[in-house]
Design an enzyme around this catalytic site. Structure first.
Site, PDB file in Angstrom:
ATOM      1  CG  ASN A 139     -12.520  -0.136   6.558  1.00  0.00           C
ATOM      2  OD1 ASN A 139     -12.133   0.836   5.925  1.00  0.00           O
ATOM      3  ND2 ASN A 139     -13.223  -1.106   6.006  1.00  0.00           N
TER       4      ASN A 139
ATOM      5  CE1 TYR B 249      -3.888  -2.200   0.338  1.00  0.00           C
ATOM      6  CE2 TYR B 249      -2.720  -3.190   2.195  1.00  0.00           C
ATOM      7  CZ  TYR B 249      -3.750  -3.211   1.278  1.00  0.00           C
ATOM      8  OH  TYR B 249      -4.660  -4.245   1.297  1.00  0.00           O
TER       9      TYR B 249
ATOM     10  CG  ASN C 276     -15.161   2.973   5.145  1.00  0.00           C
ATOM     11  OD1 ASN C 276     -16.304   3.342   5.415  1.00  0.00           O
ATOM     12  ND2 ASN C 276     -14.905   2.156   4.139  1.00  0.00           N
TER      13      ASN C 276
ATOM     14  CG  HIS D 178      -7.253   4.680   0.861  1.00  0.00           C
ATOM     15  ND1 HIS D 178      -8.106   5.760   0.943  1.00  0.00           N
ATOM     16  CD2 HIS D 178      -7.933   3.637   1.438  1.00  0.00           C
ATOM     17  CE1 HIS D 178      -9.237   5.390   1.521  1.00  0.00           C
ATOM     18  NE2 HIS D 178      -9.151   4.124   1.842  1.00  0.00           N
TER      19      HIS D 178
ATOM     20  CE1 TYR E 248      -3.925  -3.779   5.743  1.00  0.00           C
ATOM     21  CE2 TYR E 248      -4.023  -4.867   7.877  1.00  0.00           C
ATOM     22  CZ  TYR E 248      -3.480  -4.755   6.612  1.00  0.00           C
ATOM     23  OH  TYR E 248      -2.481  -5.610   6.221  1.00  0.00           O
TER      24      TYR E 248
END
Length: 202
Positions: free
Chosen positions: A72, A19, A118, A24, A70
């Site tokens: 969320n 990632y 989120n 993001h 993460y």
């Protein structure tokens, strides 16, 4: 007043090399640059569910937090940091990507809803309030068509910036850092106006 000063900067993103540098993870990217400029290294903190570093001293000490939960579950890490360091909600700034803003735009808010993000939603749930500062960094949308946008959202936010986009992003990151370094107890509105009106070609 001490309660109005910056105590914790949280950058939102997803952990793991797969990632790194994705859209993001733009919140992580800002914090990594701040750490580099201030010669501080991130370390793992199990109790905070993330990676942290700090710079400055005394009342000017600022802590950086990148949750390892993460996106969320980001609120779990932020809540743990709030309880451990015992700061007020108005001493927190969250840096987060925003698909509703074009690349090159920044939006600063002192409170508000999650806007469908989120990570922000999780923080609001864990803190029990939406009254904390957030700095939204535009990453653009994959399409203007709502149906196509919805189908491409995941691949877009988990995709990486192009070389041309990264040049623009770097201007944004440097402007954000410049503003963060000048935050005092009574100039938040001035900082907000500066960031909200910023254009990369300034």
């Amino acid at each position: 007043m001490l309660s109005d000063e910056l105590k914790l900067l949280v950058g939102l993103g997803n952990p793991g090399t797969e990632y790194e540098k994705t859209r993001h993870n733009v919140g992580f990217m800002v914090l990594e640059e701040i750490a580099r400029k201030n010669n501080c290294s991130f370390r793992e903190s199990k109790k905070l569910f993330g990676r942290t570093c700090e710079y400055g001293s005394g009342i000017e000490k600022t802590r950086l937090l990148m949750p390892n939960t993460y996106m969320n579950e980001s609120g779990k890490s932020v809540r743990s940091a709030k309880d451990w360091f015992d700061f007020q909600n108005n001493q927190l700034i969250v840096l987060v990507d925003d698909m509703d803003l074009p690349l090159g735009k920044i939006r600063v808010r002192s409170k508000g809803s999650s806007g469908g993000h989120n990570g922000l939603k999780s923080i609001i749930n864990h803190l029990g309030t939406a009254e904390f500062k957030r700095l939204k960094i535009g990453i653009g949308a994959p399409s203007n068509d709502q149906q196509e946008r919805k189908s491409k959202t995941v691949s877009h936010v988990l995709g990486r910036f192009s070389k041309e986009e990264f040049i623009i992003l770097n201007f944004i990151i440097q402007e954000i850092i410049s503003c963060i370094e000048s935050i005092t107890s009574n100039n938040w509105e001035k900082i907000s106006t500066r960031l909200n009106s910023y254009k990369p070609d300034n």
